[in-house]
Motif scaffolding. Sequence first.
Motif, PDB file in Angstrom:
ATOM      1  N   VAL A   1     -38.962 -19.125 106.021  1.00 19.70           N
ATOM      2  CA  VAL A   1     -37.545 -19.455 106.105  1.00 19.70           C
ATOM      3  C   VAL A   1     -36.769 -18.153 106.213  1.00 19.70           C
ATOM      4  CG1 VAL A   1     -35.601 -20.519 104.927  1.00 19.70           C
ATOM      5  CG2 VAL A   1     -37.852 -21.547 104.740  1.00 19.70           C
ATOM      6  N   GLN A   2     -35.893 -18.061 107.200  1.00 18.41           N
ATOM      7  CA  GLN A   2     -35.114 -16.850 107.415  1.00 18.41           C
ATOM      8  C   GLN A   2     -33.753 -17.000 106.739  1.00 18.41           C
ATOM      9  OE1 GLN A   2     -34.119 -16.115 111.486  1.00 18.41           O
ATOM     10  NE2 GLN A   2     -33.264 -14.104 111.088  1.00 18.41           N
ATOM     11  N   THR A   3     -33.364 -15.987 105.967  1.00 18.43           N
ATOM     12  CA  THR A   3     -32.047 -15.996 105.338  1.00 18.43           C
ATOM     13  C   THR A   3     -31.281 -14.777 105.818  1.00 18.43           C
ATOM     14  OG1 THR A   3     -32.867 -14.777 103.428  1.00 18.43           O
ATOM     15  CG2 THR A   3     -32.860 -17.182 103.273  1.00 18.43           C
ATOM     16  N   VAL A   4     -29.977 -14.951 106.008  1.00 22.93           N
ATOM     17  CA  VAL A   4     -29.127 -13.871 106.490  1.00 22.93           C
ATOM     18  C   VAL A   4     -27.948 -13.749 105.541  1.00 22.93           C
ATOM     19  CG1 VAL A   4     -27.690 -13.052 108.380  1.00 22.93           C
ATOM     20  CG2 VAL A   4     -29.782 -14.295 108.870  1.00 22.93           C
ATOM     21  N   LYS A   5     -27.721 -12.555 105.012  1.00 20.78           N
ATOM     22  CA  LYS A   5     -26.572 -12.304 104.141  1.00 20.78           C
ATOM     23  C   LYS A   5     -25.408 -11.881 105.018  1.00 20.78           C
ATOM     24  CE  LYS A   5     -24.421 -11.031 100.279  1.00 20.78           C
ATOM     25  NZ  LYS A   5     -23.520 -11.945  99.694  1.00 20.78           N
TER      26      LYS A   5
ATOM     27  N   ASP B   1     -19.174  -9.951 103.284  1.00 16.34           N
ATOM     28  CA  ASP B   1     -18.020 -10.522 102.579  1.00 16.34           C
ATOM     29  C   ASP B   1     -17.980 -12.043 102.665  1.00 16.34           C
ATOM     30  OD1 ASP B   1     -17.071  -8.184 101.574  1.00 16.34           O
ATOM     31  OD2 ASP B   1     -15.542  -7.886 103.101  1.00 16.34           O
ATOM     32  N   ALA B   2     -19.136 -12.669 102.683  1.00 19.88           N
ATOM     33  CA  ALA B   2     -19.162 -14.128 102.768  1.00 19.88           C
ATOM     34  C   ALA B   2     -18.723 -14.729 101.440  1.00 19.88           C
ATOM     35  CB  ALA B   2     -20.564 -14.604 103.119  1.00 19.88           C
ATOM     36  N   GLY B   3     -17.872 -15.718 101.515  1.00 16.34           N
ATOM     37  CA  GLY B   3     -17.451 -16.444 100.329  1.00 16.34           C
ATOM     38  C   GLY B   3     -16.441 -15.733  99.465  1.00 16.34           C
ATOM     39  N   SER B   4     -15.857 -14.679  99.949  1.00 18.02           N
ATOM     40  CA  SER B   4     -14.854 -13.989  99.144  1.00 18.02           C
ATOM     41  C   SER B   4     -13.481 -14.187  99.769  1.00 18.02           C
ATOM     42  CB  SER B   4     -15.172 -12.498  99.043  1.00 18.02           C
ATOM     43  OG  SER B   4     -15.033 -11.891 100.302  1.00 18.02           O
ATOM     44  N   ASN B   5     -12.534 -14.460  98.918  1.00 18.28           N
ATOM     45  CA  ASN B   5     -11.158 -14.643  99.389  1.00 18.28           C
ATOM     46  C   ASN B   5     -10.311 -13.410  99.127  1.00 18.28           C
ATOM     47  OD1 ASN B   5     -11.405 -17.175 100.415  1.00 18.28           O
ATOM     48  ND2 ASN B   5     -10.911 -18.205  98.509  1.00 18.28           N
ATOM     49  N   LYS B   6     -10.935 -12.303  98.937  1.00 17.42           N
ATOM     50  CA  LYS B   6     -10.199 -11.074  98.643  1.00 17.42           C
ATOM     51  C   LYS B   6      -9.444 -10.618  99.881  1.00 17.42           C
ATOM     52  CE  LYS B   6     -13.892  -9.413  95.717  1.00 17.42           C
ATOM     53  NZ  LYS B   6     -14.869  -8.360  95.584  1.00 17.42           N
ATOM     54  N   LYS B   7      -8.221 -10.254  99.663  1.00 19.19           N
ATOM     55  CA  LYS B   7      -7.423  -9.657 100.736  1.00 19.19           C
ATOM     56  C   LYS B   7      -7.143  -8.222 100.313  1.00 19.19           C
ATOM     57  CE  LYS B   7      -5.725 -13.713 102.674  1.00 19.19           C
ATOM     58  NZ  LYS B   7      -6.096 -14.134 103.896  1.00 19.19           N
ATOM     59  N   LEU B   8      -7.860  -7.316 100.892  1.00 22.39           N
ATOM     60  CA  LEU B   8      -7.701  -5.921 100.529  1.00 22.39           C
ATOM     61  C   LEU B   8      -6.548  -5.308 101.310  1.00 22.39           C
ATOM     62  CD1 LEU B   8     -11.446  -4.875 100.524  1.00 22.39           C
ATOM     63  CD2 LEU B   8     -10.019  -5.446  98.566  1.00 22.39           C
ATOM     64  N   ALA B   9      -5.799  -4.472 100.643  1.00 21.26           N
ATOM     65  CA  ALA B   9      -4.703  -3.766 101.311  1.00 21.26           C
ATOM     66  C   ALA B   9      -5.300  -2.750 102.277  1.00 21.26           C
ATOM     67  CB  ALA B   9      -3.828  -3.069 100.284  1.00 21.26           C
ATOM     68  N   PRO B  10      -4.691  -2.598 103.461  1.00 24.47           N
ATOM     69  CA  PRO B  10      -5.235  -1.625 104.407  1.00 24.47           C
ATOM     70  C   PRO B  10      -5.112  -0.211 103.852  1.00 24.47           C
ATOM     71  CG  PRO B  10      -3.130  -2.456 105.167  1.00 24.47           C
ATOM     72  CD  PRO B  10      -3.505  -3.255 103.973  1.00 24.47           C
ATOM     73  N   ALA B  11      -6.021   0.605 104.263  1.00 25.28           N
ATOM     74  CA  ALA B  11      -6.013   1.986 103.799  1.00 25.28           C
ATOM     75  C   ALA B  11      -4.760   2.704 104.293  1.00 25.28           C
ATOM     76  CB  ALA B  11      -7.260   2.697 104.311  1.00 25.28           C
ATOM     77  N   VAL B  12      -4.310   3.654 103.515  1.00 25.85           N
ATOM     78  CA  VAL B  12      -3.102   4.401 103.869  1.00 25.85           C
ATOM     79  C   VAL B  12      -3.324   5.172 105.160  1.00 25.85           C
ATOM     80  CG1 VAL B  12      -1.509   6.194 103.087  1.00 25.85           C
ATOM     81  CG2 VAL B  12      -2.452   4.560 101.454  1.00 25.85           C
ATOM     82  N   ASN B  13      -4.521   5.684 105.344  1.00 27.39           N
ATOM     83  CA  ASN B  13      -4.808   6.463 106.549  1.00 27.39           C
ATOM     84  C   ASN B  13      -4.688   5.598 107.798  1.00 27.39           C
ATOM     85  OD1 ASN B  13      -5.266   8.659 104.949  1.00 27.39           O
ATOM     86  ND2 ASN B  13      -7.485   8.363 104.878  1.00 27.39           N
TER      87      ASN B  13
END
Length: 144
Positions: free
Chosen positions: A44-48, A51-63
């Motif tokens: 059985v092949q599994t693929v990770k 960021d699957a299943g995360s609802n995080k909204k990260l702020a964009p980097a300042v750069n």
Amino acid sequence: MPSRNPGAITQDWEPVVLHKSRPKSQDLRDPKAVNQALRSGVAVQTVKKFDAGSNKKLAPAVNAKKLDEGTEPAALDKVPVEVRQAIQKARLEKKMSQSELAKQINERPQVVQEYENGKAVPNQAVLAKMERVLGVKLRGKIGK
């Protein structure tokens, strides 16, 4: 009476193989099917997924923000003060409202209002229509 088969009768003894249809990908992802495959010893092949299943909204980097601002074009030119005043003066001399002028040049009243307030980006086609209706020069050396 003539016979219907003039030649020798032959039979085809080739084997006929019937195949099952392939399972659909949705059926393969079914947890029951996966568990059954694991129990039977099938690989059985599994693929990770990233960021699957995360609802995080990260702020964009300042750069990244600095890069975006650096590549944006400079601020667009607005209608010069002389042109704004010329439009208002000519419109008032002809005793027209902004909406009447807009109807005559086939534009929205908001467009005329933005030109007179200096918020619009000058469009040569709109200025040409205003010149024709108002009888005043709005393009050329007046803005310089």
